[in-house]
Motif scaffolding. Sequence first.
Motif, PDB file in Angstrom:
ATOM      1  N   VAL A  82       0.685  -0.948   0.048  1.00 11.02           N
ATOM      2  CA  VAL A  82       0.358  -0.330  -0.347  1.00 11.02           C
ATOM      3  C   VAL A  82       0.866   1.686  -0.626  1.00 11.02           C
ATOM      4  O   VAL A  82       0.616   1.932  -0.811  1.00 11.02           O
ATOM      5  N   TYR A  86       1.883   4.442  -3.363  1.00  9.95           N
ATOM      6  CA  TYR A  86       0.960   5.141  -2.680  1.00  9.95           C
ATOM      7  C   TYR A  86       1.704   6.914  -2.924  1.00  9.95           C
ATOM      8  O   TYR A  86       2.200   7.106  -4.488  1.00  9.95           O
ATOM      9  N   ALA A 120      -4.656   5.206  -6.801  1.00  7.66           N
ATOM     10  CA  ALA A 120      -6.282   4.244  -6.962  1.00  7.66           C
ATOM     11  C   ALA A 120      -5.438   2.851  -6.042  1.00  7.66           C
ATOM     12  O   ALA A 120      -6.118   1.602  -4.992  1.00  7.66           O
ATOM     13  N   LEU A 121      -4.683   2.364  -6.977  1.00  6.56           N
ATOM     14  CA  LEU A 121      -4.542   0.715  -7.215  1.00  6.56           C
ATOM     15  C   LEU A 121      -4.272   0.215  -5.516  1.00  6.56           C
ATOM     16  O   LEU A 121      -4.113  -0.582  -5.049  1.00  6.56           O
ATOM     17  N   ASP A 123      -5.654   2.194  -2.116  1.00 11.09           N
ATOM     18  CA  ASP A 123      -5.794   2.166  -1.586  1.00 11.09           C
ATOM     19  C   ASP A 123      -6.704   0.832  -1.759  1.00 11.09           C
ATOM     20  O   ASP A 123      -7.384   0.486  -1.080  1.00 11.09           O
ATOM     21  N   GLN A 124      -6.927  -0.042  -2.990  1.00  9.93           N
ATOM     22  CA  GLN A 124      -7.590  -0.675  -3.569  1.00  9.93           C
ATOM     23  C   GLN A 124      -6.879  -1.811  -2.592  1.00  9.93           C
ATOM     24  O   GLN A 124      -7.752  -2.572  -2.068  1.00  9.93           O
ATOM     25  N   PHE A 125      -5.967  -2.025  -2.528  1.00 15.42           N
ATOM     26  CA  PHE A 125      -4.798  -3.068  -1.105  1.00 15.42           C
ATOM     27  C   PHE A 125      -5.052  -3.131  -0.662  1.00 15.42           C
ATOM     28  O   PHE A 125      -5.204  -3.628   0.990  1.00 15.42           O
ATOM     29  N   ASP A 126      -5.390  -1.495   0.506  1.00 18.65           N
ATOM     30  CA  ASP A 126      -6.213  -0.982   1.838  1.00 18.65           C
ATOM     31  C   ASP A 126      -6.946  -2.251   2.396  1.00 18.65           C
ATOM     32  O   ASP A 126      -7.950  -2.232   2.097  1.00 18.65           O
TER      33      ASP A 126
END
Length: 126
Positions: A82, A86, A120-121, A123-126
């Motif tokens: 994550v 970022y 955004a990717l 954020d999806q892993f979070d």
Amino acid sequence: MSGRTDSVAGPAEAEEAERTEPVVHCEEDEGHEGDVEDVEDTYFYDEAGRARRLATGTGALLTLAGVAAALLRLTGPAPALVPTAYATGAAVCAAAALLGARGRTRRALWLLIAGTMIMALGDQFD
């Protein structure tokens, strides 16, 4: 389909058509023929400068947001992927800001989109 024969195919052709059209001066403008061209040139450079400033400012803002998100996620219990996503997105946005400052606004726009998608990717892993 209007069937007009004086239409142009795209933005490049439209810009060229605008430059080649004769400028009609009224009788009051005699002696000021260079003023019309100066105004058009100033308008063109204003648009380019505004696009350059916008690409640079947006890239810097997204870079700061990505770095802040990476630091916040680094201190928390999130997986290592994550903050890496970022930080990578922030680096891409920083490159876009540099390209925007140099006048490569089209490439900067695509890099801004790619950097935002990378964040955004993350954020999806979070």
